[in-house]
Design an enzyme around this catalytic site. Structure first.
Site, PDB file in Angstrom:
ATOM      1  N   GLU A 135       0.820  -1.214   0.000  1.00  0.00           N
ATOM      2  CA  GLU A 135       0.000   0.000   0.000  1.00  0.00           C
ATOM      3  C   GLU A 135       0.849   1.258   0.000  1.00  0.00           C
ATOM      4  O   GLU A 135       0.498   2.242  -0.664  1.00  0.00           O
ATOM      5  CB  GLU A 135      -0.958  -0.021   1.194  1.00  0.00           C
ATOM      6  CG  GLU A 135      -2.056  -1.066   1.040  1.00  0.00           C
ATOM      7  CD  GLU A 135      -2.962  -1.154   2.251  1.00  0.00           C
ATOM      8  OE1 GLU A 135      -2.666  -0.485   3.268  1.00  0.00           O
ATOM      9  OE2 GLU A 135      -3.971  -1.880   2.180  1.00  0.00           O
ATOM     10  N   HIS A 168     -10.259  -0.049   0.067  1.00  0.00           N
ATOM     11  CA  HIS A 168     -10.701  -0.753   1.277  1.00  0.00           C
ATOM     12  C   HIS A 168     -12.224  -0.822   1.390  1.00  0.00           C
ATOM     13  O   HIS A 168     -12.745  -1.357   2.367  1.00  0.00           O
ATOM     14  CB  HIS A 168     -10.132  -0.083   2.524  1.00  0.00           C
ATOM     15  CG  HIS A 168      -8.654  -0.238   2.679  1.00  0.00           C
ATOM     16  ND1 HIS A 168      -7.741   0.545   1.999  1.00  0.00           N
ATOM     17  CD2 HIS A 168      -7.918  -1.097   3.436  1.00  0.00           C
ATOM     18  CE1 HIS A 168      -6.523   0.185   2.331  1.00  0.00           C
ATOM     19  NE2 HIS A 168      -6.588  -0.809   3.184  1.00  0.00           N
TER      20      HIS A 168
END
Length: 240
Positions: A135, A168
């Site tokens: 990420e 997410h």
């Protein structure tokens, strides 16, 4: 943005999308259904990280030529400070969400990840190590980095954090993801080392994994014992 970065983004997207065919593939074997997401995630995230690190080899070789790159001592100092910064930013954002917008704490995305880890504990390695590394490379090094070359820090930080939240599937807690994104982006800009926000991100995820997975049962026992002690104290106080 150079072609290697585009291939990194494509690799990351394909890694995320591989969950569906991967799950269907593992369903053909004698594996408990609740363990399949964790098993496939370990495989796909590991392969994805290996490919992405291979694509970043030229950047690693040229890292010493980067201007504005902090010394190792400064990097260590900011890595430590960054851990406290990201915890503080997340806590402050959660309080604002709760008291200003009436958003209850807790995330469905986090709960789903925790359940996957409980079903397949090795998945914690993805949560705490592989996931944060990927990420930070994707959202800070590449996406934020590309935006920061064209816009100011705030615009680049907000847009990259928005994409971070979208991945997410948790727009309810957009403020928390934005706060975290700004901290990670600040650490990257401040030090010129992607390893610094990676360390802060790993620390955050590791804490969540330990508390919600490894210590979950013990915490419940401690809470129950505390409630029993409080009830006993109330009874004794009433008698006296």
């Amino acid at each position: 943005m150079n072609i290697r970065y585009w291939w990194i983004l494509i690799t990351y997207v394909l890694m995320q999308l591989s969950a569906i065919p991967g799950t269907l593939l593992l369903l053909q074997f004698d594996i408990a259904v609740d363990r399949i997401p964790g098993i496939w995630s370990i495989f796909s995230f590991t392969v994805g990280l290996m490919i992405i690190l291979f694509l970043l080899v030229p950047d690693m070789r040229e890292r010493h030529q980067m201007r504005g790159r902090s010394s190792r001592g400064e990097a260590v100092r900011w890595a430590i400070i960054g851990v406290f910064m990201v915890f503080g930013a997340q806590y402050a954002a959660a309080l604002i969400e709760m008291y200003a917008f009436g958003i209850e704490p807790g995330s469905e995305n986090t709960e789903a990840i925790v359940e996957m880890a409980k079903a397949f504990p090795a998945f914690i390695f993805v949560i705490a190590i592989i996931g944060p590394i990927l990420e930070e490379i994707v959202f800070r090094l590449i996406i934020f980095g590309a935006l920061y070359k064209r816009f100011n820090f705030w615009i680049a930080g907000f847009v990259s954090s928005l994409i971070f939240a979208a991945i997410h599937f948790d727009f309810t807690h957009l403020l928390i993801y934005t706060a975290m994104g700004f901290v990670f982006a600040f650490l990257y800009v401040k030090t010129g080392r992607i390893l610094v926000p990676i360390i802060a991100h790993v620390a955050l995820n590791l804490f969540v994994a330990v508390v919600n997975v490894l210590l979950a049962d013990r915490l419940e026992e401690w809470v129950e014992r505390l409630e029993e002690v409080q009830q006993t104290s109330l009874i004794i106080g009433g008698l006296l």
